[in-house]
Design a protein around this motif. Structure first.
Motif, PDB file in Angstrom:
ATOM      1  N   PRO A  60       0.796  -1.233   0.000  1.00 37.41           N
ATOM      2  CA  PRO A  60       0.000   0.000   0.000  1.00 37.41           C
ATOM      3  C   PRO A  60       0.828   1.283   0.000  1.00 37.41           C
ATOM      4  O   PRO A  60       0.281   2.357  -0.196  1.00 37.41           O
ATOM      5  N   THR A  61       2.121   1.174   0.217  1.00 33.73           N
ATOM      6  CA  THR A  61       2.949   2.386   0.187  1.00 33.73           C
ATOM      7  C   THR A  61       3.278   2.814  -1.240  1.00 33.73           C
ATOM      8  O   THR A  61       3.782   3.911  -1.445  1.00 33.73           O
ATOM      9  N   SER A  62       3.004   1.943  -2.211  1.00 33.67           N
ATOM     10  CA  SER A  62       3.333   2.298  -3.596  1.00 33.67           C
ATOM     11  C   SER A  62       2.358   3.345  -4.122  1.00 33.67           C
ATOM     12  O   SER A  62       1.221   3.470  -3.663  1.00 33.67           O
ATOM     13  N   GLN A  63       2.846   4.082  -5.091  1.00 33.38           N
ATOM     14  CA  GLN A  63       2.050   5.156  -5.681  1.00 33.38           C
ATOM     15  C   GLN A  63       0.863   4.569  -6.444  1.00 33.38           C
ATOM     16  O   GLN A  63       0.993   3.561  -7.127  1.00 33.38           O
ATOM     17  N   HIS A  64      -0.309   5.149  -6.320  1.00 28.90           N
ATOM     18  CA  HIS A  64      -1.549   4.759  -7.006  1.00 28.90           C
ATOM     19  C   HIS A  64      -2.047   3.367  -6.587  1.00 28.90           C
ATOM     20  O   HIS A  64      -2.770   2.721  -7.336  1.00 28.90           O
ATOM     21  N   TYR A  65      -1.667   2.899  -5.423  1.00 29.73           N
ATOM     22  CA  TYR A  65      -2.037   1.556  -4.973  1.00 29.73           C
ATOM     23  C   TYR A  65      -3.554   1.358  -4.981  1.00 29.73           C
ATOM     24  O   TYR A  65      -4.060   0.405  -5.588  1.00 29.73           O
ATOM     25  N   THR A  66      -4.278   2.245  -4.315  1.00 31.77           N
ATOM     26  CA  THR A  66      -5.727   2.094  -4.195  1.00 31.77           C
ATOM     27  C   THR A  66      -6.412   2.169  -5.551  1.00 31.77           C
ATOM     28  O   THR A  66      -7.294   1.360  -5.850  1.00 31.77           O
ATOM     29  N   ALA A  67      -5.990   3.121  -6.372  1.00 26.72           N
ATOM     30  CA  ALA A  67      -6.598   3.273  -7.697  1.00 26.72           C
ATOM     31  C   ALA A  67      -6.366   2.023  -8.546  1.00 26.72           C
ATOM     32  O   ALA A  67      -7.282   1.529  -9.217  1.00 26.72           O
ATOM     33  N   LEU A  68      -5.147   1.492  -8.516  1.00 23.20           N
ATOM     34  CA  LEU A  68      -4.844   0.307  -9.319  1.00 23.20           C
ATOM     35  C   LEU A  68      -5.599  -0.921  -8.834  1.00 23.20           C
ATOM     36  O   LEU A  68      -6.128  -1.682  -9.640  1.00 23.20           O
ATOM     37  N   VAL A  69      -5.667  -1.112  -7.521  1.00 29.14           N
ATOM     38  CA  VAL A  69      -6.406  -2.266  -6.999  1.00 29.14           C
ATOM     39  C   VAL A  69      -7.879  -2.160  -7.391  1.00 29.14           C
ATOM     40  O   VAL A  69      -8.494  -3.147  -7.823  1.00 29.14           O
ATOM     41  N   ALA A  70      -8.445  -0.972  -7.289  1.00 30.47           N
ATOM     42  CA  ALA A  70      -9.862  -0.781  -7.650  1.00 30.47           C
ATOM     43  C   ALA A  70     -10.083  -1.015  -9.147  1.00 30.47           C
ATOM     44  O   ALA A  70     -11.017  -1.727  -9.534  1.00 30.47           O
ATOM     45  N   LEU A  71      -9.240  -0.418  -9.989  1.00 32.37           N
ATOM     46  CA  LEU A  71      -9.399  -0.572 -11.436  1.00 32.37           C
ATOM     47  C   LEU A  71      -9.218  -2.022 -11.877  1.00 32.37           C
ATOM     48  O   LEU A  71      -9.990  -2.538 -12.694  1.00 32.37           O
ATOM     49  N   ILE A  72      -8.206  -2.686 -11.336  1.00 29.72           N
ATOM     50  CA  ILE A  72      -7.976  -4.084 -11.707  1.00 29.72           C
ATOM     51  C   ILE A  72      -9.125  -4.956 -11.216  1.00 29.72           C
ATOM     52  O   ILE A  72      -9.578  -5.856 -11.926  1.00 29.72           O
ATOM     53  N   GLY A  73      -9.616  -4.670 -10.006  1.00 26.94           N
ATOM     54  CA  GLY A  73     -10.759  -5.421  -9.480  1.00 26.94           C
ATOM     55  C   GLY A  73     -12.006  -5.268 -10.346  1.00 26.94           C
ATOM     56  O   GLY A  73     -12.684  -6.252 -10.668  1.00 26.94           O
ATOM     57  N   PHE A  95      12.006  -6.208  -6.055  1.00 24.29           N
ATOM     58  CA  PHE A  95      12.386  -5.914  -4.688  1.00 24.29           C
ATOM     59  C   PHE A  95      11.209  -6.202  -3.765  1.00 24.29           C
ATOM     60  O   PHE A  95      10.056  -6.060  -4.158  1.00 24.29           O
ATOM     61  N   PRO A  96      11.481  -6.574  -2.528  1.00 25.07           N
ATOM     62  CA  PRO A  96      10.372  -6.785  -1.601  1.00 25.07           C
ATOM     63  C   PRO A  96       9.664  -5.471  -1.315  1.00 25.07           C
ATOM     64  O   PRO A  96      10.238  -4.401  -1.494  1.00 25.07           O
ATOM     65  N   PRO A  97       8.411  -5.535  -0.865  1.00 32.46           N
ATOM     66  CA  PRO A  97       7.686  -4.290  -0.592  1.00 32.46           C
ATOM     67  C   PRO A  97       8.385  -3.476   0.493  1.00 32.46           C
ATOM     68  O   PRO A  97       9.019  -4.023   1.395  1.00 32.46           O
ATOM     69  N   ALA A  98       8.258  -2.192   0.343  1.00 35.13           N
ATOM     70  CA  ALA A  98       8.902  -1.293   1.304  1.00 35.13           C
ATOM     71  C   ALA A  98       8.257  -1.461   2.674  1.00 35.13           C
ATOM     72  O   ALA A  98       7.034  -1.473   2.795  1.00 35.13           O
TER      73      ALA A  98
END
Length: 143
Positions: free
Chosen positions: A59-72, A133-136
């Motif tokens: 969830p620290t990545s940029q646009h995480y919420t938007a991408l999860v919603a769009l892909i869903g 890389f592993p998640p931050a």
């Protein structure tokens, strides 16, 4: 010397004598639906891979919420399209009583394909990068 009629039978675009039989529209529509379903499966797998990459980044990545919603939403629409394609492929286009319903279902499937394509354009625009890389991890401050 060949007659004009014989020469015209060999011109490009002429189906020839072995193809004079009328096309079976139901068989054609079924093949078309199966091909669309295969493309839907390929896009579904690509979206599942993208979702995994986004979830791996965390969830620290940029646009995480938007991408999860769009892909869903894209995955849900693809499931709906898959069901529609199965229904369309199972119906007989040669039965006149079913042609209107098939036309309506085909229009719905076309609209879903269009919306899914637009959503996937936005998914691509926001970008899903699998860095390897592993998640931050959030840093903890020592007081």
């Amino acid at each position: 010397m060949a007659s004009v009629e014989e020469i015209s039978n060999f011109q490009a675009g002429d189906p020839g004598p072995s193809r004079d039989a009328p096309i079976n529209l139901n068989h054609y529509a079924t093949k078309k639906s199966v091909a669309e379903s295969m493309l839907d499966v390929a896009l579904f797998m690509a979206n599942a891979t993208q979702l995994k990459a986004v979830l791996d980044q965390g969830p620290t990545s940029q646009h995480y919420t938007a991408l999860v919603a769009l892909i869903g939403v894209s995955l849900l629409l693809q499931l709906a399209m898959g069901v529609l394609f199965i229904i369309i492929a199972r119906m007989n286009l040669n039965e006149v009583s079913k042609q209107q319903r098939l036309n309506h279902l085909n229009n719905m499937a076309t609209a879903l394909v269009f919306v899914t394509a637009v959503i996937n354009i936005f998914i691509t625009a926001f970008g899903v990068q699998k860095t390897g890389f592993p998640p931050a991890q959030p840093t903890q401050r020592a007081f």
